[in-house]
Design a protein around this motif. Structure first.
Motif, short mmCIF file in Angstrom:
data_model
loop_
_atom_site.label_atom_id
_atom_site.label_comp_id
_atom_site.label_asym_id
_atom_site.label_seq_id
_atom_site.Cartn_x
_atom_site.Cartn_y
_atom_site.Cartn_z
N ALA A 43 0.87 -1.16 0.00
CA ALA A 43 -0.10 -0.08 -0.11
C ALA A 43 0.71 1.06 -0.21
O ALA A 43 0.61 2.03 -0.67
N PHE A 44 1.93 1.38 0.75
CA PHE A 44 2.80 2.44 0.93
C PHE A 44 3.61 2.64 -0.53
O PHE A 44 3.92 3.70 -1.02
N ALA A 45 3.99 1.44 -1.14
CA ALA A 45 4.70 1.45 -2.29
C ALA A 45 3.73 2.07 -3.33
O ALA A 45 4.38 2.96 -4.20
N LEU A 46 2.64 1.59 -3.34
CA LEU A 46 1.84 2.07 -4.31
C LEU A 46 1.50 3.62 -4.29
O LEU A 46 1.29 4.37 -5.47
N THR A 47 1.34 3.96 -2.99
CA THR A 47 1.14 5.45 -2.93
C THR A 47 2.63 6.10 -3.38
O THR A 47 2.36 7.26 -4.01
N GLY A 48 3.98 5.73 -2.94
CA GLY A 48 4.87 6.51 -3.42
C GLY A 48 4.87 6.56 -4.74
O GLY A 48 5.31 7.53 -5.46
N LEU A 49 4.54 5.49 -5.55
CA LEU A 49 4.46 5.62 -7.05
C LEU A 49 3.48 6.65 -7.62
O LEU A 49 3.88 7.29 -8.40
#
Length: 450
Positions: free
Chosen positions: A283-289
């Protein structure tokens, strides 16, 4: 090639890797001469010692000045009490500590299973990652902000939700980009954490208004909206969606808004799935992207926000994909189209990093099997589920030179990291180009990209 089996042979191999990385770093990539740090240092020095105004300062001989929210200048005030060289040393130390924390959060306790022989090649791979090496060389704050945000990721993953939100709030007050993670907390229905993040960001901003009312008024009413203070949207270092459109000479805000809304729709759907599965790292990775894509300006060094994505890929068993994408992000390939990004090759090549970011948003694995999920309860239930079995042990990292690079470790694996650098001659251009400077090249301290 047969890997050494003795400690002496392994030490010799690791030292050879370190030497190769040192030679690469000293000869191939451009060193940015702490340019952004000199912007920060000059701004707070002028403000504290010479009665200057935060947004009036310019680095001598350039048009570059401070472009972050006023709270960032307040946080950096202690820098004005130091000599510039001491400030550089402190910044390096802080970045190293922040990087260690980021790796610890992404890798979990499993990194200990690799030992020094597995960890050393991973660190060599990280040294080749272009966004990371530029962050260090510019003296940027990207990795510090990533550490603050991942602190909240760690709190949520480990069930310490009552303390979550403060890191995101502080990061959002320093730079605008991390505010996207408040959106994540809202999508995840973590109302308390979202409220904490919003309150911390508001309190920090209010403090800056009290300390520097004039600068705060100027920033929030003028500077934040003026992207020309940052640099040209079509500059090749801008790997956001707006950068892609600008290089196509599509300047209408309507087109950009439609594309951004579509990307946000994908982000909401995929992030919701990750949160329901208890997969907070994804979830955090997708938000950073997504933050990198929808920001008007995302310079190459801002792409350190992609590091969590590589941890997710490795955890999901996509080590070859992670290695290939990571290697591309080590090459500085986009700079081949610095002068001319026209034509099909320019459209594809000059936006390489943007395509990687977009591809990860669509295809990053989320919602792994129960043995790979975090121990946080699902968002749809107020009752804690049964304990989840621990994730399987990760495979030993390869130390073979040229084998899949080991740049980012995750809770269930290690991803690779070396890449091929494109030789470029040294340049004083803070954007890192080796060609004649663009009319208004990148300022790496950007509110638009924040």
């Amino acid at each position: 090639m047969r890997l050494p089996r003795t400690d002496r042979g392994r030490l010799a191999l690791v030292l050879a890797l370190v030497a190769a990385v040192a030679v690469f770093t000293a000869t191939v990539p451009l060193l940015r001469d702490w340019f952004d740090l000199r912007v920060y240092y000059g701004t707070v020095d002028s403000w504290l010692h010479h009665d200057g105004r935060i947004y009036d300062y310019r680095v001598p001989g350039t048009t570059y000045g401070f472009t972050y929210p006023p709270f960032a200048a307040v946080v950096m005030l202690p820098m004005a009490l130091l000599d510039l060289h001491v400030a550089i040393a402190v910044a390096l130390l802080l970045n190293l500590v922040a990087l260690a924390f980021v790796l610890r959060v992404l890798a979990g306790p499993a990194w200990r299973r690799h030992g020094w022989y597995g960890v050393a090649p991973a660190l060599c791979g990280l040294a080749l990652f272009e966004p990371l090496r530029d962050t260090f060389s510019f003296g940027q704050v990207n990795i510090l902000l990533l550490a603050l945000v991942l602190l909240d990721c760690w709190l949520l993953t480990t069930g310490r939700e009552r303390w979550a939100g403060g890191g995101i709030g502080l990061a959002a007050a320093i730079k605008l980009t991390p505010a996207a993670f408040i959106g994540l907390l809202l999508v995840a229905r973590r109302w308390r954490a979202a409220a904490v993040a919003t309150a911390v960001a508001a309190a920090a901003t209010a403090l800056a208004v009290w300390v520097a009312p004039g600068a705060s008024r100027f920033y929030w009413t003028h500077a934040m909206w003026d992207t020309t203070r940052v640099g040209r949207l079509d500059y090749v270092s801008n790997q956001s969606l707006q950068g892609v459109l600008a290089r196509l000479d599509v300047t209408g805000r309507e087109v950009w808004a439609v594309v951004v809304l579509a990307v946000l729709g994908v982000w909401v759907a995929r992030t919701r799935r990750a949160v329901v599965a208890g997969d907070w790292t994804a979830a955090f990775a997708l938000t950073g992207l997504t933050a990198c894509l929808v920001s008007p300006i995302t310079w190459v060094h801002h792409l350190v926000w992609l590091l969590p994505s590589f941890a997710v890929l490795v955890r999901a068993g996509r080590r070859r994909v992670a290695a290939a994408l990571y290697a591309v992000l080590c090459t500085s390939v986009v700079w081949l189209w610095f002068d001319d990004a026209s034509g099909v090759d320019g459209f594809l090549g000059s936006n390489t990093y943007a395509w990687i970011t977009l591809g990860l948003l669509f295809w990053l694995p989320v919602g792994q099997s129960p043995s790979e999920r975090s121990t946080l309860p699902r968002v749809t239930s107020d009752t804690a589920p049964a304990p989840i079995p621990a994730a399987p042990a990760i495979a030993q990292a390869s130390a073979q030179p040229g084998a899949s690079p080991s740049g980012v470790t995750a809770a269930t694996g290690t991803a690779a990291g070396p890449g091929l650098g494109l030789a470029r001659k040294p340049s004083s251009d803070p954007t890192g180009s080796t060609r004649p400077a663009a009319p208004n090249p990148q300022s790496s301290s950007s509110p638009a990209s924040s």
